[in-house]
Design a protein around this motif. Structure first.
Motif, PDB file in Angstrom:
ATOM      1  N   GLY A   1       0.913  -1.240  -0.057  1.00  0.00           N
ATOM      2  CA  GLY A   1       0.044   0.015   0.051  1.00  0.00           C
ATOM      3  C   GLY A   1       0.682   1.221  -0.029  1.00  0.00           C
ATOM      4  O   GLY A   1       1.678   1.547   0.806  1.00  0.00           O
ATOM      5  N   ILE A   2       0.627   2.143  -0.894  1.00  0.00           N
ATOM      6  CA  ILE A   2       1.492   3.500  -0.950  1.00  0.00           C
ATOM      7  C   ILE A   2       0.643   4.589  -1.020  1.00  0.00           C
ATOM      8  O   ILE A   2      -0.184   4.571  -1.838  1.00  0.00           O
ATOM      9  N   ILE A   3       0.970   5.701  -0.319  1.00  0.00           N
ATOM     10  CA  ILE A   3      -0.012   6.605  -0.097  1.00  0.00           C
ATOM     11  C   ILE A   3       0.977   7.816   0.325  1.00  0.00           C
ATOM     12  O   ILE A   3       1.951   7.795   0.841  1.00  0.00           O
ATOM     13  N   SER A   4       0.280   9.142  -0.172  1.00  0.00           N
ATOM     14  CA  SER A   4       1.126  10.198   0.368  1.00  0.00           C
ATOM     15  C   SER A   4       0.342  11.145   1.118  1.00  0.00           C
ATOM     16  O   SER A   4      -0.828  11.094   1.068  1.00  0.00           O
ATOM     17  N   LEU A   5       0.782  11.683   2.236  1.00  0.00           N
ATOM     18  CA  LEU A   5       0.200  12.744   3.081  1.00  0.00           C
ATOM     19  C   LEU A   5       1.088  13.565   3.575  1.00  0.00           C
ATOM     20  O   LEU A   5       2.314  13.078   4.144  1.00  0.00           O
TER      21      LEU A   5
ATOM     22  N   ILE B   1       5.749  10.010   1.996  1.00  0.00           N
ATOM     23  CA  ILE B   1       5.197   8.847   1.100  1.00  0.00           C
ATOM     24  C   ILE B   1       5.302   7.712   2.108  1.00  0.00           C
ATOM     25  O   ILE B   1       6.298   7.541   2.533  1.00  0.00           O
ATOM     26  N   TYR B   2       4.159   6.957   2.186  1.00  0.00           N
ATOM     27  CA  TYR B   2       4.187   5.785   3.201  1.00  0.00           C
ATOM     28  C   TYR B   2       3.969   4.663   2.235  1.00  0.00           C
ATOM     29  O   TYR B   2       3.099   4.382   1.425  1.00  0.00           O
ATOM     30  N   VAL B   3       5.018   3.569   2.516  1.00  0.00           N
ATOM     31  CA  VAL B   3       4.897   2.330   1.993  1.00  0.00           C
ATOM     32  C   VAL B   3       4.608   0.989   3.001  1.00  0.00           C
ATOM     33  O   VAL B   3       5.500   1.094   4.180  1.00  0.00           O
TER      34      VAL B   3
ATOM     35  N   MET C   1       2.515  -2.885  11.398  1.00  0.00           N
ATOM     36  CA  MET C   1       1.100  -3.288  11.373  1.00  0.00           C
ATOM     37  C   MET C   1       0.961  -4.387  12.403  1.00  0.00           C
ATOM     38  O   MET C   1       1.866  -5.277  12.297  1.00  0.00           O
ATOM     39  N   PRO C   2      -0.214  -4.739  12.861  1.00  0.00           N
ATOM     40  CA  PRO C   2      -0.303  -5.774  13.660  1.00  0.00           C
ATOM     41  C   PRO C   2      -0.524  -7.038  12.802  1.00  0.00           C
ATOM     42  O   PRO C   2      -0.444  -8.233  13.103  1.00  0.00           O
ATOM     43  N   THR C   3      -0.936  -6.771  11.449  1.00  0.00           N
ATOM     44  CA  THR C   3      -1.221  -7.961  10.522  1.00  0.00           C
ATOM     45  C   THR C   3      -0.287  -7.845   9.508  1.00  0.00           C
ATOM     46  O   THR C   3      -0.297  -6.653   8.887  1.00  0.00           O
ATOM     47  N   SER C   4       0.270  -8.815   8.556  1.00  0.00           N
ATOM     48  CA  SER C   4       1.007  -8.736   7.579  1.00  0.00           C
ATOM     49  C   SER C   4      -0.061  -8.532   6.449  1.00  0.00           C
ATOM     50  O   SER C   4      -0.928  -9.561   6.427  1.00  0.00           O
ATOM     51  N   LEU C   5       0.119  -7.656   5.434  1.00  0.00           N
ATOM     52  CA  LEU C   5      -0.955  -7.731   4.624  1.00  0.00           C
ATOM     53  C   LEU C   5      -0.228  -7.239   3.056  1.00  0.00           C
ATOM     54  O   LEU C   5       0.954  -6.764   3.124  1.00  0.00           O
ATOM     55  N   GLN C   6      -0.852  -7.740   1.926  1.00  0.00           N
ATOM     56  CA  GLN C   6      -0.534  -7.228   0.803  1.00  0.00           C
ATOM     57  C   GLN C   6      -1.800  -7.035  -0.140  1.00  0.00           C
ATOM     58  O   GLN C   6      -2.991  -7.848   0.092  1.00  0.00           O
ATOM     59  N   GLY C   7      -1.928  -6.293  -1.173  1.00  0.00           N
ATOM     60  CA  GLY C   7      -2.859  -6.177  -1.999  1.00  0.00           C
ATOM     61  C   GLY C   7      -4.212  -5.820  -1.556  1.00  0.00           C
ATOM     62  O   GLY C   7      -5.259  -6.140  -1.576  1.00  0.00           O
ATOM     63  N   PHE C   8      -4.307  -4.639  -0.476  1.00  0.00           N
ATOM     64  CA  PHE C   8      -5.344  -3.937   0.112  1.00  0.00           C
ATOM     65  C   PHE C   8      -5.431  -2.571  -0.235  1.00  0.00           C
ATOM     66  O   PHE C   8      -4.492  -1.895  -1.235  1.00  0.00           O
ATOM     67  N   ASN C   9      -6.709  -2.069   0.162  1.00  0.00           N
ATOM     68  CA  ASN C   9      -7.006  -0.602  -0.348  1.00  0.00           C
ATOM     69  C   ASN C   9      -6.421   0.195   0.735  1.00  0.00           C
ATOM     70  O   ASN C   9      -6.504   0.000   2.039  1.00  0.00           O
ATOM     71  N   ILE C  10      -5.892   1.182   0.290  1.00  0.00           N
ATOM     72  CA  ILE C  10      -5.529   2.345   1.121  1.00  0.00           C
ATOM     73  C   ILE C  10      -5.930   3.935   0.678  1.00  0.00           C
ATOM     74  O   ILE C  10      -6.063   3.999  -0.381  1.00  0.00           O
ATOM     75  N   TYR C  11      -6.345   4.646   1.637  1.00  0.00           N
ATOM     76  CA  TYR C  11      -6.737   5.944   1.454  1.00  0.00           C
ATOM     77  C   TYR C  11      -6.611   6.917   2.559  1.00  0.00           C
ATOM     78  O   TYR C  11      -6.237   6.486   3.695  1.00  0.00           O
ATOM     79  N   THR C  12      -6.469   8.103   2.321  1.00  0.00           N
ATOM     80  CA  THR C  12      -6.415   9.107   3.465  1.00  0.00           C
ATOM     81  C   THR C  12      -7.713   9.932   3.506  1.00  0.00           C
ATOM     82  O   THR C  12      -8.719  10.031   2.759  1.00  0.00           O
TER      83      THR C  12
ATOM     84  N   GLU D   1      -6.165  13.974   8.109  1.00  0.00           N
ATOM     85  CA  GLU D   1      -4.816  13.566   8.526  1.00  0.00           C
ATOM     86  C   GLU D   1      -4.475  12.098   8.969  1.00  0.00           C
ATOM     87  O   GLU D   1      -3.451  11.920   9.493  1.00  0.00           O
ATOM     88  N   SER D   2      -5.607  11.396   8.319  1.00  0.00           N
ATOM     89  CA  SER D   2      -5.122   9.929   8.982  1.00  0.00           C
ATOM     90  C   SER D   2      -5.063   9.146   7.566  1.00  0.00           C
ATOM     91  O   SER D   2      -5.692   9.410   6.713  1.00  0.00           O
ATOM     92  N   ILE D   3      -4.346   7.861   7.944  1.00  0.00           N
ATOM     93  CA  ILE D   3      -4.370   6.856   6.614  1.00  0.00           C
ATOM     94  C   ILE D   3      -5.256   5.714   7.073  1.00  0.00           C
ATOM     95  O   ILE D   3      -4.842   5.257   8.409  1.00  0.00           O
TER      96      ILE D   3
END
Length: 165
Positions: A96-100, A104-106, A140-151, A154-156
């Motif tokens: 999940g990659i997002i900018s805030l 940039i958060y990976v 993160m508390p859980t390992s994840l891949q292929g999920f949705n991410i949004y802002t 000021e929160s992700i």
């Protein structure tokens, strides 16, 4: 009448501003000439503005299914690619990659573990585009891949579904 040439450098002029200056000779009060001009030039964007309008290419896999470390940036206004802006510290794909706020958060994704097998990670990394620095955040508390991410504000937020087959 003797004459001399004098030069005066006008600096720190501002874009889209009207200027006037008056030329005097000796100590006379009457001006020899008055010059008016309009200063108009392209204001260069700040580093922050270029970063914010750019498309960033982070990580992933190449044609040989090898993880990519190089991060590139494309400025659509100037039509310019900047390659090798930085290197992602932990190679992975499907993150999940997002900018805030200029960062940039990976988050999560697939990586090559110590057994040389592809695994899912809970790693969270932050890249500051203004200082060109990476830092690892809490996992993160859980390992994840292929999920949705949004802002939102000021929160992700991360959204994923668990499906039973």
């Amino acid at each position: 009448m003797d004459s001399e040439r004098h030069f005066f450098n006008l600096s720190e002029l501002k874009s889209d501003t009207k200027y006037a200056f008056i030329v005097f000779c000796d100590e006379t009060i009457n001006p020899l000439s008055t010059f008016n001009f309009f200063q108009s030039f392209k204001t260069l964007p700040t580093f922050e503005e270029v970063n914010n309008r750019s498309f960033w290419i982070l990580g992933g896999l190449n044609g040989s299914n090898q993880f990519i470390s190089s991060i590139d940036r494309f400025d659509p206004v100037e039509n310019v690619w900047v390659t090798g802006v930085t290197q992602i510290p932990a190679l992975r794909s499907h993150s999940g990659i997002i900018s805030l706020k200029n960062k940039i958060y990976v988050i999560g994704g697939l990586f090559l573990n110590s057994s040389n097998q592809i695994a899912v990670t809970n790693l969270v990394e932050e890249y500051d585009t203004l200082t060109n620095r990476w830092r690892q955040l809490g996992n993160m508390p859980t390992s994840l891949q292929g999920f949705n991410i949004y802002t939102n504000g000021e929160s992700i937020y991360i959204y994923w579904e668990v499906r039973q087959l």
